[in-house]
Design an enzyme around this catalytic site. Structure first.
Site, PDB file in Angstrom:
ATOM      1  N   LYS A 181      34.220  44.931 -14.550  1.00 20.69           N
ATOM      2  CA  LYS A 181      35.482  44.666 -15.267  1.00 20.69           C
ATOM      3  C   LYS A 181      36.002  45.940 -15.932  1.00 20.69           C
ATOM      4  O   LYS A 181      37.142  46.336 -15.736  1.00 20.69           O
ATOM      5  CB  LYS A 181      35.255  43.593 -16.330  1.00 20.69           C
ATOM      6  CG  LYS A 181      34.856  42.236 -15.795  1.00 20.69           C
ATOM      7  CD  LYS A 181      34.893  41.155 -16.866  1.00 20.69           C
ATOM      8  CE  LYS A 181      33.949  41.459 -18.008  1.00 20.69           C
ATOM      9  NZ  LYS A 181      32.526  41.538 -17.660  1.00 20.69           N
ATOM     10  N   ARG A 235      24.645  50.790 -24.396  1.00 22.77           N
ATOM     11  CA  ARG A 235      24.982  49.639 -25.242  1.00 22.77           C
ATOM     12  C   ARG A 235      23.703  48.923 -25.671  1.00 22.77           C
ATOM     13  O   ARG A 235      22.755  48.809 -24.882  1.00 22.77           O
ATOM     14  CB  ARG A 235      25.884  48.666 -24.475  1.00 22.77           C
ATOM     15  CG  ARG A 235      27.341  49.029 -24.523  1.00 22.77           C
ATOM     16  CD  ARG A 235      28.227  48.155 -23.693  1.00 22.77           C
ATOM     17  NE  ARG A 235      27.810  46.759 -23.558  1.00 22.77           N
ATOM     18  CZ  ARG A 235      28.530  45.882 -22.862  1.00 22.77           C
ATOM     19  NH1 ARG A 235      29.656  46.268 -22.269  1.00 22.77           N
ATOM     20  NH2 ARG A 235      28.141  44.636 -22.750  1.00 22.77           N
ATOM     21  N   ARG A 293      22.652  37.191 -20.850  1.00 24.70           N
ATOM     22  CA  ARG A 293      24.122  37.221 -20.707  1.00 24.70           C
ATOM     23  C   ARG A 293      24.553  36.581 -19.385  1.00 24.70           C
ATOM     24  O   ARG A 293      25.587  35.916 -19.309  1.00 24.70           O
ATOM     25  CB  ARG A 293      24.615  38.672 -20.785  1.00 24.70           C
ATOM     26  CG  ARG A 293      24.567  39.220 -22.207  1.00 24.70           C
ATOM     27  CD  ARG A 293      24.503  40.727 -22.237  1.00 24.70           C
ATOM     28  NE  ARG A 293      25.625  41.353 -21.573  1.00 24.70           N
ATOM     29  CZ  ARG A 293      25.662  42.651 -21.243  1.00 24.70           C
ATOM     30  NH1 ARG A 293      24.627  43.426 -21.508  1.00 24.70           N
ATOM     31  NH2 ARG A 293      26.710  43.157 -20.673  1.00 24.70           N
TER      32      ARG A 293
HETATM   33  N1  ADP Z   1      35.329  36.048 -25.129  1.00 26.85           N
HETATM   34  C1  ADP Z   1      34.140  36.192 -25.752  1.00 26.85           C
HETATM   35  N2  ADP Z   1      33.654  35.177 -26.503  1.00 26.85           N
HETATM   36  C2  ADP Z   1      32.475  35.287 -27.146  1.00 26.85           C
HETATM   37  N3  ADP Z   1      31.684  36.388 -27.079  1.00 26.85           N
HETATM   38  C3  ADP Z   1      32.103  37.419 -26.323  1.00 26.85           C
HETATM   39  C4  ADP Z   1      33.348  37.388 -25.629  1.00 26.85           C
HETATM   40  N4  ADP Z   1      33.514  38.569 -24.965  1.00 26.85           N
HETATM   41  C5  ADP Z   1      32.402  39.308 -25.245  1.00 26.85           C
HETATM   42  N5  ADP Z   1      31.562  38.617 -26.055  1.00 26.85           N
HETATM   43  C6  ADP Z   1      30.253  39.075 -26.557  1.00 26.85           C
HETATM   44  O1  ADP Z   1      30.158  40.479 -26.351  1.00 26.85           O
HETATM   45  C7  ADP Z   1      29.116  40.800 -25.395  1.00 26.85           C
HETATM   46  C8  ADP Z   1      29.567  41.961 -24.502  1.00 26.85           C
HETATM   47  O2  ADP Z   1      30.716  41.543 -23.771  1.00 26.85           O
HETATM   48  P1  ADP Z   1      31.441  42.605 -22.769  1.00 26.85           P
HETATM   49  O3  ADP Z   1      31.630  43.896 -23.453  1.00 26.85           O
HETATM   50  O4  ADP Z   1      32.627  41.915 -22.197  1.00 26.85           O
HETATM   51  O5  ADP Z   1      30.339  42.892 -21.717  1.00 26.85           O
HETATM   52  P2  ADP Z   1      29.954  42.113 -20.412  1.00 26.85           P
HETATM   53  O6  ADP Z   1      31.205  41.580 -19.776  1.00 26.85           O
HETATM   54  O7  ADP Z   1      29.274  43.177 -19.631  1.00 26.85           O
HETATM   55  O8  ADP Z   1      29.066  41.016 -20.878  1.00 26.85           O
HETATM   56  C9  ADP Z   1      28.902  39.484 -24.632  1.00 26.85           C
HETATM   57  O9  ADP Z   1      27.571  39.436 -24.121  1.00 26.85           O
HETATM   58  C10 ADP Z   1      29.115  38.439 -25.747  1.00 26.85           C
HETATM   59  O10 ADP Z   1      27.978  38.371 -26.569  1.00 26.85           O
END
Ligand code: ADP
Length: 283
Positions: free
Chosen positions: A80, A220, A231
């Protein structure tokens, strides 16, 4: 850990390249040509004779009136963030990443950030009461409204999607990146970030250009093999509800080819989506 949404995914495969899209008569007919990425435009009578200039002006006018709005989703490390950088550069959309917004809250030490970090470290979704208003607030800011938004990592659950539905906020296209689990784990463990430029690297697949960058790369806190499996579970528990809400705009894109090939597919989809919007606004 097999994806529990294989059946739902299979229904999402985009129509074969070259397939005719049922387009109402009297509108621009176009279909993706098998050979190239440029859609083959077959102008309806109304548009014949228009020289390119007025048509291009209409396209710019249409984009201003109703900019392209895109959602992109996928499992952790499905690409993404990498694809969002390329989409942003070409389409000028405002990139809104829920994960980045949360990491910013953590970095500034807010109460929301402290609460969010506890969930993020367990690979769980951060509660809606923190995420929903944060994302809605950013979406409704003038830049995103004027240029169009690219929403990354939100919604991640039915309730998050409903929070947007009640506001009548829907994307023109919902891109779902699909990558096999075994590749995801390898991608996460080798993922690094340049804190100065925000650029995403991978120690094996996309190494830093020089030693200076390599020396400042960070990892991260949730990019470990143990946490990415949590995740992934969270992702598969939630994605099916989103597939049903956005079934009219969702398109699955294979994310396990090269960065350039994945962007090539996304670029075709966004151009086609933009063409349809331009035609609807201009007609
Ligand atoms: N829309 C969301 N709702 C709740 N938690 C979120 C959301 N987006 C991200 N997170 C939290 O942030 C973490 C990292 O998300 P992100 O940076 O999008 O990485 P990835 O898509 O690789 O999991 C997720 O594992 C979750 O804990």
């Amino acid at each position: 850990m097999a994806s529990s949404t294989a059946a739902a995914f299979s229904a999402l495969s985009p129509p074969p390249v070259g397939a005719e899209r049922p387009v109402p008569q009297g509108r621009l007919l176009f279909r993706a040509s098998r050979a190239g990425s440029r859609p083959l435009r077959i102008n309806s009578s109304r548009h014949q004779g228009l020289s390119p200039a007025p048509r291009a002006a209409k396209a710019v006018e249409a984009a201003k009136a109703d900019p392209l709005n895109v959602m992109i989703a996928g499992a952790p490390a499905s690409g993404k963030g990498t694809q969002c950088e390329l989409i942003k550069a070409k389409y000028g959309l405002v990139h809104i990443s829920a994960g980045d917004l949360l990491r910013a809250e953590i970095a500034t030490g807010t109460d929301n950030g402290k609460q969010a970090k506890e969930f993020m470290e367990k690979g769980k979704l951060v509660p809606d009461e923190i995420v929903v208003n944060m994302v809605k607030g950013r979406l409704l800011q003038p830049d995103a409204q004027e240029k169009g938004w690219l929403l990354d990592g939100y919604p991640r659950s039915y309730s998050q999607a409903m929070a947007l539905e009640t506001l009548g906020i829907r994307p023109d296209i919902f891109i779902l990146l699909d990558v096999p689990d075994e590749l995801l784990v390898e991608r996460v463990v080798g993922r690094r970030l340049d804190p100065e430029t925000g650029k995403i690297y991978h120690l094996k697949y996309s190494p830093p250009e020089n030693e200076e960058i390599a020396s400042r790369l960070t990892q991260r806190f949730d990019d470990t093999e143990e946490k990415v499996k949590l995740r992934l579970q969270t992702h598969y528990q939630n994605i099916e509800s989103l597939v049903s809400i956005y079934e009219d705009v969702i398109v699955k894109v294979k994310g396990d080819t090269t960065v350039e090939d994945v962007f090539g597919e996304i670029d075709k989809l966004l151009t086609s989506s933009l063409d349809k919007k331009t035609e609807m606004v201009a007609s």
